[in-house]
Design a protein around this motif. Sequence first.
Motif, PDB file in Angstrom:
ATOM      1  N   PRO A  96      -3.603  16.180  -4.009  1.00 33.32           N
ATOM      2  CA  PRO A  96      -3.827  15.569  -5.334  1.00 33.32           C
ATOM      3  C   PRO A  96      -4.793  16.366  -6.209  1.00 33.32           C
ATOM      4  CG  PRO A  96      -3.882  13.900  -3.612  1.00 33.32           C
ATOM      5  CD  PRO A  96      -3.837  15.230  -2.905  1.00 33.32           C
ATOM      6  N   TYR A  97      -5.811  16.957  -5.607  1.00 35.27           N
ATOM      7  CA  TYR A  97      -6.766  17.752  -6.386  1.00 35.27           C
ATOM      8  C   TYR A  97      -6.046  18.919  -7.066  1.00 35.27           C
ATOM      9  CZ  TYR A  97     -10.338  21.236  -7.377  1.00 35.27           C
ATOM     10  OH  TYR A  97     -11.114  22.175  -8.007  1.00 35.27           O
ATOM     11  N   ALA A 122     -10.664  17.520  -0.023  1.00 24.46           N
ATOM     12  CA  ALA A 122     -10.589  16.513   1.040  1.00 24.46           C
ATOM     13  C   ALA A 122     -10.644  15.100   0.451  1.00 24.46           C
ATOM     14  CB  ALA A 122     -11.723  16.734   2.036  1.00 24.46           C
ATOM     15  N   LYS A 123     -11.585  14.882  -0.488  1.00 22.46           N
ATOM     16  CA  LYS A 123     -11.740  13.539  -1.078  1.00 22.46           C
ATOM     17  C   LYS A 123     -10.539  13.128  -1.924  1.00 22.46           C
ATOM     18  CE  LYS A 123     -15.644  11.553  -2.934  1.00 22.46           C
ATOM     19  NZ  LYS A 123     -16.874  11.670  -3.736  1.00 22.46           N
ATOM     20  N   SER A 124      -9.827  14.119  -2.462  1.00 21.00           N
ATOM     21  CA  SER A 124      -8.710  13.773  -3.343  1.00 21.00           C
ATOM     22  C   SER A 124      -7.602  13.039  -2.597  1.00 21.00           C
ATOM     23  CB  SER A 124      -8.157  15.027  -4.050  1.00 21.00           C
ATOM     24  OG  SER A 124      -7.381  15.809  -3.178  1.00 21.00           O
ATOM     25  N   TRP A 125      -7.578  13.170  -1.270  1.00 24.13           N
ATOM     26  CA  TRP A 125      -6.611  12.389  -0.480  1.00 24.13           C
ATOM     27  C   TRP A 125      -7.042  10.933  -0.402  1.00 24.13           C
ATOM     28  CZ3 TRP A 125      -1.977  14.111   0.459  1.00 24.13           C
ATOM     29  CH2 TRP A 125      -1.758  15.484   0.584  1.00 24.13           C
ATOM     30  N   GLU A 126      -8.358  10.710  -0.453  1.00 23.63           N
ATOM     31  CA  GLU A 126      -8.878   9.329  -0.355  1.00 23.63           C
ATOM     32  C   GLU A 126      -8.865   8.653  -1.707  1.00 23.63           C
ATOM     33  OE1 GLU A 126     -12.826   9.926   1.231  1.00 23.63           O
ATOM     34  OE2 GLU A 126     -11.984  11.213   2.784  1.00 23.63           O
ATOM     35  N   ILE A 127      -9.136   9.423  -2.782  1.00 23.66           N
ATOM     36  CA  ILE A 127      -9.223   8.830  -4.126  1.00 23.66           C
ATOM     37  C   ILE A 127      -8.326   9.598  -5.113  1.00 23.66           C
ATOM     38  CG2 ILE A 127     -11.459   7.670  -3.915  1.00 23.66           C
ATOM     39  CD1 ILE A 127     -12.732  10.222  -5.210  1.00 23.66           C
ATOM     40  N   PRO A 128      -7.013   9.559  -4.862  1.00 26.14           N
ATOM     41  CA  PRO A 128      -6.123  10.329  -5.745  1.00 26.14           C
ATOM     42  C   PRO A 128      -6.148   9.837  -7.187  1.00 26.14           C
ATOM     43  CG  PRO A 128      -4.847   8.984  -4.196  1.00 26.14           C
ATOM     44  CD  PRO A 128      -6.278   8.904  -3.765  1.00 26.14           C
ATOM     45  N   GLU A 129      -6.251   8.511  -7.382  1.00 26.34           N
ATOM     46  CA  GLU A 129      -6.224   7.987  -8.756  1.00 26.34           C
ATOM     47  C   GLU A 129      -7.421   8.481  -9.552  1.00 26.34           C
ATOM     48  OE1 GLU A 129      -5.742   3.783  -9.000  1.00 26.34           O
ATOM     49  OE2 GLU A 129      -3.846   3.845  -7.890  1.00 26.34           O
ATOM     50  N   VAL A 164     -10.135  11.574 -13.750  1.00 23.22           N
ATOM     51  CA  VAL A 164     -11.214  12.447 -14.235  1.00 23.22           C
ATOM     52  C   VAL A 164     -10.668  13.830 -14.597  1.00 23.22           C
ATOM     53  CG1 VAL A 164     -13.409  13.560 -13.631  1.00 23.22           C
ATOM     54  CG2 VAL A 164     -12.921  11.240 -12.817  1.00 23.22           C
ATOM     55  N   ASN A 165      -9.892  14.407 -13.669  1.00 26.56           N
ATOM     56  CA  ASN A 165      -9.506  15.812 -13.858  1.00 26.56           C
ATOM     57  C   ASN A 165      -8.421  16.001 -14.916  1.00 26.56           C
ATOM     58  OD1 ASN A 165     -11.243  15.934 -11.710  1.00 26.56           O
ATOM     59  ND2 ASN A 165      -9.861  16.953 -10.310  1.00 26.56           N
ATOM     60  N   VAL A 166      -7.479  15.069 -14.992  1.00 24.41           N
ATOM     61  CA  VAL A 166      -6.377  15.250 -15.956  1.00 24.41           C
ATOM     62  C   VAL A 166      -6.694  14.541 -17.275  1.00 24.41           C
ATOM     63  CG1 VAL A 166      -3.903  14.993 -16.396  1.00 24.41           C
ATOM     64  CG2 VAL A 166      -4.720  15.386 -14.059  1.00 24.41           C
TER      65      VAL A 166
END
Length: 312
Positions: free
Chosen positions: A141-142, A78-85, A90-92
């Motif tokens: 995005p996640y 859910a948060k990945s839509w708000e903070i895709p960058e 962090v993840n990539v």
Amino acid sequence: MRVLITGSGGFVGSHLTQKLLDEGYEVIAGSTVLTEKKSKSNLKKVYLNVNDKDSIEEVLRKYNPEGIINLAAQSSVAKSWEIPEETLLVNVLGTLNIINSMCKNTPYAKFINIGSSEEYGLTAKNGEYLTEIMPCLPQNPYATSKLSAGQLALQSAKKHGLNILHVRAFNHFGPGQRLGFVVSDFASQIVNIEKGKSPSVINVGDLSAQRDFLYIKDLVNAYTLLLESKKLDLGIVNVCSGVPRKIEDILKYMITQSKREITVNLDSTKLRPSDVPFFVGSNGKIKETVEWESTVEFNDGLELTIEWWRQN
Ligand code: GDD
């Protein structure tokens, strides 16, 4: 064996740290937040930020881990839509930073990157049991970040001859999981109602979705067995129960565990731009690789989680 856990302060990280300590491992617990507690002889708490290359270099050079489990992540769909960058950063890039440093400092280490069933995305829609060879069609995005990180990890393994495996973890839950994940969201609201802290209404999102859940104990047991496995070139491995569960049924069962009358309210703010309706994984590969079985009955796990919220 000396194992570095990145993101060790998170839900899975803290359970895994405890499991490895109980099994006699030496744990280097990497976290961006260092608590006051002193390190024990077999537990070193260290500052490690996967987006701070110097911090990774320092930890790898100083402690020479033989195993690395990467749990540092922005883990909310859910948060990945708000903070895709930030999710991608962090993840990539965070994953890439660890691999680059590992290549230089500890190329003999075994690296387990933690990915997600979300990577399969729309492929899951067919209702088939997802196997590791199926194509991925990430829908948020996640999911995109976890697929990219996994691909980068496996490419690096090939290029540099590293021992890397990418786990696709399906949903998991249990004591200590923060809000924002479905079982915690339901359990915390039920307990707040029981304690008279909120009216007898539970706010929920999409109840029609079906997910494949493991209780945290079974999840960290799987990670530990994969860490111990001597098999090479495993590539991608699903960690899942193989049982689809409707979110609505989970809610119904959890409500039966409360002594209070509870009504359900659909909260439109909890609906997502796109939600894959159905995820169920095949756990054939992990079972062929290591001696792993899930041991905790799903409803028992839900009860343990509600009880944890009652006590905390
Ligand atoms: N969080 C939440 N809260 N989800 C709800 C709610 C609610 O109140 N009501 C319904 N849902 C639905 C969501 O729309 C989704 O379909 C499902 O419950 C599960 O949501 P989450 O618990 O947030 O998990 P997720 O599936 O989006 O992601 C989790 O599982 C992935 C593996 O599949 C996370 O743990 C990821 O980090 C993990 O990779």
